[in-house]
Design an enzyme around this catalytic site. Structure first.
Site, PDB file in Angstrom:
ATOM      1  N   GLN A   6      -4.890  -1.327   9.503  1.00 54.15           N
ATOM      2  CA  GLN A   6      -4.845  -2.678   8.932  1.00 54.15           C
ATOM      3  C   GLN A   6      -5.493  -3.682   9.893  1.00 54.15           C
ATOM      4  O   GLN A   6      -5.171  -3.716  11.088  1.00 54.15           O
ATOM      5  CB  GLN A   6      -3.384  -3.059   8.643  1.00 54.15           C
ATOM      6  CG  GLN A   6      -3.205  -4.387   7.947  1.00 54.15           C
ATOM      7  CD  GLN A   6      -3.712  -4.403   6.503  1.00 54.15           C
ATOM      8  OE1 GLN A   6      -3.787  -3.370   5.848  1.00 54.15           O
ATOM      9  NE2 GLN A   6      -4.063  -5.570   6.012  1.00 54.15           N
ATOM     10  N   LYS A  39       0.840  -1.204   0.000  1.00 53.70           N
ATOM     11  CA  LYS A  39       0.000   0.000   0.000  1.00 53.70           C
ATOM     12  C   LYS A  39       0.871   1.248   0.000  1.00 53.70           C
ATOM     13  O   LYS A  39       0.630   2.202  -0.743  1.00 53.70           O
ATOM     14  CB  LYS A  39      -0.931   0.009   1.215  1.00 53.70           C
ATOM     15  CG  LYS A  39      -2.133  -0.896   1.058  1.00 53.70           C
ATOM     16  CD  LYS A  39      -2.868  -1.126   2.375  1.00 53.70           C
ATOM     17  CE  LYS A  39      -3.945  -2.208   2.180  1.00 53.70           C
ATOM     18  NZ  LYS A  39      -4.492  -2.718   3.433  1.00 53.70           N
ATOM     19  N   ASP A  80     -11.381   3.039   3.917  1.00 54.95           N
ATOM     20  CA  ASP A  80     -11.811   1.637   3.855  1.00 54.95           C
ATOM     21  C   ASP A  80     -13.330   1.535   3.684  1.00 54.95           C
ATOM     22  O   ASP A  80     -13.838   0.472   3.325  1.00 54.95           O
ATOM     23  CB  ASP A  80     -11.460   0.921   5.171  1.00 54.95           C
ATOM     24  CG  ASP A  80     -10.176   0.110   5.091  1.00 54.95           C
ATOM     25  OD1 ASP A  80      -9.896  -0.432   4.011  1.00 54.95           O
ATOM     26  OD2 ASP A  80      -9.488   0.007   6.121  1.00 54.95           O
TER      27      ASP A  80
END
Ligand code: GUN
Length: 296
Positions: free
Chosen positions: A98, A54, A121
């Protein structure tokens, strides 16, 4: 007839290039780069790989990457303090914590603490609710990537029968909402669904997101269906001691019946990070009071 293979890797590269252009235009307009903060707690090997890729993709697209690595025993209070700091940081447009998190930390409390405007997200209940009632929302990356591949392949989805296998908050439920927004007739199937093959056989669009290696076979499919395989499962390979990646769909048999199908790897997987960058740029524009970037 063999299905055509949907090249998610190529589509994701195109999206990343468009994000790069839109990011440069954002910087020219605002005098700063759009910024993505990624938080990793602990040393889970798979999570470390994701976080590293990422960060690399963020920099490659010309965006600002902020990485925060915290020790595995980090307390919930310390993680919430970091999230609060990132919420208040003007240079940060997107925050991704995460998952999974270590057991001492309540994932829901952490997701709830992220400013919905920075929730790239799309996991915050405010964004889930906005998606459900048809308002502009930050949408979870994997299902949005699946929708992009479907629209690229099929154009208008209106009136099509879609079956989503799996009801997770991260993939199945938002996928169903997105397909409903496109005027599909949507069925969400799950572990308690009776006669799953018969349900799947109705579908013009099948999205498999269950985490069961090669569960969906060709005889479950309507001829010509478009099949999106979200699964990434590591299974033993034929040669001793090695492993290989397979999806939730048995590619060999499905490809003989489907009209189009995503491979694993190289299908949905590469889309997730590309959409994360896209969401970061969308969040940056909204925060700066600019209209949403075109073409993303
Ligand atoms: N872990 C595995 N996939 C994801 C994702 O898309 N977002 C976050 N935050 N964690 C993950």
């Amino acid at each position: 007839m063999a299905a055509s293979v949907i090249d998610g890797k190529a589509f994701a590269e195109g999206l990343r290039a468009r994000v790069g252009k839109a990011g440069a235009a954002f910087e020219a307009q605002t005098g700063r780069k759009a910024g993505l903060a990624v938080v990793l707690v602990g040393e889970d090997p798979a999570s470390q790989v994701y976080v590293r890729s990422k960060g690399k993709a963020t920099v490659a697209a010309g965006l600002e990457s902020f990485e925060h690595r915290l020790p595995v025993h980090t307390s919930q209070a310390d993680l919430l303090a970091l999230v609060a700091r990132l919420n208040g940081d003007e240079a940060v447009d997107g925050i991704l914590v995460q998952l999974p998190l270590p057991p001492q930390i309540d994932e829901k409390a952490v997701i709830d603490a992220i400013d919905p405007a920075k929730d790239v997200d799309g996991f915050h209940v405010v964004n889930a609710g906005r998606l459900a009632i048809g308002e502009d929302a930050l949408v979870p990356c994997t299902p949005l990537g699946c929708l992009m591949l479907l629209k690229d392949r099929l154009g208008d989805l209106s009136g099509l029968e879609a079956v989503v296998i799996g009801r997770s908050n991260i993939v199945g439920k938002p996928m169903a909402q997105l397909l409903l927004r496109e005027s599909c007739t949507v069925t969400v199937a799950h572990s308690r669904t009776r006669d799953l093959p018969a349900v799947v056989r109705r579908a013009d669009i099948v999205v498999a997101a269950v985490g069961r290696p090669e569960m969906v076979t060709g005889d479950w499919l309507k001829p010509g269906a478009t099949v999106i395989d979200v699964g990434i499962n590591r299974v033993p390979a034929a040669d001793e001691g090695r492993t290989r990646l397979v999806g939730d769909v048995d590619f060999a048999s499905a490809a003989g019946v489907a009209g189009a199908i995503t491979p694993v790897p190289g299908g949905v997987g590469p889309m997730t990070i590309a959409v994360l960058l896209r969401n970061t740029l969308v969040a940056a524009h909204a925060r700066a009071g600019l209209p949403p970037p075109e073409d993303l």
